[in-house]
Each structure stands twice: as structure tokens, then as C-alpha cells.
Design a protein around this motif. Structure first.
Motif, short mmCIF file in Angstrom:
data_model
loop_
_atom_site.label_atom_id
_atom_site.label_comp_id
_atom_site.label_asym_id
_atom_site.label_seq_id
_atom_site.Cartn_x
_atom_site.Cartn_y
_atom_site.Cartn_z
N UNK B 74 0.82 -1.23 0.00
CA UNK B 74 0.00 0.00 0.00
C UNK B 74 0.83 1.25 0.00
N UNK B 146 -5.67 -1.12 -0.73
CA UNK B 146 -4.89 -1.66 0.38
C UNK B 146 -4.83 -0.65 1.53
N UNK B 147 -4.74 0.64 1.20
CA UNK B 147 -4.66 1.67 2.22
C UNK B 147 -5.92 1.72 3.08
N UNK B 148 -7.05 1.36 2.48
CA UNK B 148 -8.31 1.45 3.21
C UNK B 148 -8.65 0.19 3.99
N UNK B 149 -7.74 -0.79 3.97
CA UNK B 149 -8.00 -2.01 4.72
C UNK B 149 -7.76 -1.81 6.21
N UNK B 150 -8.37 -2.63 7.02
CA UNK B 150 -8.18 -2.54 8.48
C UNK B 150 -9.47 -2.19 9.17
N UNK B 151 -9.55 -2.60 10.43
CA UNK B 151 -10.77 -2.34 11.21
C UNK B 151 -10.62 -1.11 12.08
N UNK B 152 -11.71 -0.42 12.29
CA UNK B 152 -11.69 0.74 13.20
C UNK B 152 -11.58 0.29 14.65
#
Lengths: 72, 152
Positions: B74, B146-152
Motif C-alpha cells: 500500500x 490496500x490503504x483502506x484495509x483494516x478495522x476501526x
């Protein structure tokens, strides 16, 4: 590296998502996610930007000592 | 404040992306260096390709590896969500490619007299540039995802 739960709590207290915080300080959401999960050690410049965005001091979010430790 | 804004405009990647990209770049540079040295050292013993083609293959493989890793990490896409810069860059590349292709066609057609389109260098360059631009475009999209992946 330990998780930075204080950052997560401070962000949640301001009702901001990772994306909103990332856009405020002009980084990617991936970077905020990495800092919160302890995978990335941010520079002092980025720490200050995060603190300003969340209205907190560096101590409150990033300082680690016995009283203020996030190690699990 | 003014200086900070200028820095942001000049550096669309954030600090983690820059560090990641530099780390991958260093690894790929050493990989390229050692592969070329191995290729040079084994030239008399193992001849897997002729000299220019082997160097070309190693460079393309290393470049592909670098590109894949940077996109996967990313570290290719910008932090700017509404930036006009990439479109401007792509437009510039397309315009320069068309101009260069036209110049090549004009040169072959009017100066040499033996114009053959399928084997024309200008056409090949145009196709290569088009593919290159498409790779950049797709890479940017994947990197942003890829940059927007991940959990809050």
C-alpha cells in the motif's frame, strides 16, 4: 510493540473513524491502523499532528510508563 | 504553515509509506546488483540467455518484484483522496506518447519512404507506453484499496 489503546480510546471519544483521523492529518488509514495496532512507530511530527487533531497532549497518548502502559 | 502545505503537495505519500517504499527499494537494489553479478560470474559456465537478454530479463523481473511489493504494501497510492495530480500526469504521458508516436510515423513515412506499421517502432512504443500507463493506473487503484484495509 504494544498496542496503542489510548489512541483508539481518544479517537473513539471524539467519535472519529480511522479514515476521518487519517484525512485530518493527511496520512493513510493504513498508517493510523498500524500505529493503533503497534506495528508502526510514528515520528514526533506525526505524533504532534495526531495529538492536535484529538485535542490531547503527547503524554496522554504516547507516553509509556508503569501507570500508563498498554502492554497486554 | 505555508511550508507544511508545500511539503504535503510535494510528498503525497505519508511517512510510513515512504519508509516502506525505501526499504523495499533498498532490498530490490541489492537483489538487482547480486543477480547481475551472479549473471556476470556464471556467464562462462551457465548460459541461460544471451548477454543483453539476460540483463534485460533480470531488470524486468526485479522491477516487477519491486512494483508488486510496493503495491502490496500500500505504499504506491497517494494519501490525497481527491487529487488531480495523477490524472494530470497520465494526461501528460498520453500526450507525449502520441506526439512521439506521430513524430516516429512522420519520420518513417516521409523521410525514409519504407513505412511499415506492424513493425513500426513508434507503434511498439505507443503500445508499450499504453501498457505502462495502465499498469500505473491499476497499481494506484490496488494500492488505494490496500490503504483502506483494516478495522476501526
Amino acid at each position: 510493540m504494544a498496542k496503542n489503546l489510548r489512541l483508539k480510546v481518544a479517537r473513539a471519544a471524539k467519535d472519529m473513524s480511522q479514515k476521518e483521523l487519517a484525512e485530518t492529518i493527511n496520512v493513510t488509514r493504513q498508517t493510523i491502523n498500524a500505529i493503533e495496532s503497534g506495528d508502526y512507530n510514528p515520528s514526533i511530527r506525526l505524533c504532534i499532528a495526531i495529538c492536535k487533531a484529538l485535542n490531547k497532549t503527547l503524554d496522554q497518548i504516547f507516553w509509556e510508563d508503569d501507570d500508563n502502559d498498554d502492554d497486554e | 504553515m505555508m511550508m507544511t502545505n508545500k511539503r504535503k503537495l510535494k510528498e503525497p505519500l505519508d511517512e510510513m509509506q515512504i519508509q516502506t517504499r525505501n526499504k523495499i527499494g533498498n532490498q530490490c537494489f541489492f537483489m538487482l546488483f547480486f543477480l547481475l553479478m551472479i549473471n556476470l560470474g556464471l556467464q562462462d559456465y551457465v548460459r541461460w540467455a544471451a548477454s543483453p537478454m539476460s540483463v534485460y530479463t533480470i531488470i524486468v523481473l526485479t522491477m516487477g518484484y519491486y512494483m508488486t511489493r510496493v503495491v502490496w504494501a500500500g505504499a504506491y497510492g497517494s494519501t490525497l483522496t481527491k487529487s488531480v495530480k495523477p490524472m494530470y500526469l497520465i494526461g501528460l504521458l498520453v500526450a507525449s506518447t502520441i506526439i512521439l508516436s506521430l513524430l516516429g510515423i512522420i519520420r518513417n513515412k516521409f523521410l525514409n519512404g519504407n513505412f511499415n506499421l506492424p513493425n513500426d517502432g513508434a507503434l511498439r512504443m505507443f503500445i508499450f507506453s499504453f501498457v505502462f500507463i495502465m499498469i500505473i493506473f491499476v497499481s494506484s487503484k490496488i494500492s488505494n484499496l490496500k490503504n483502506n484495509q483494516g478495522n476501526d
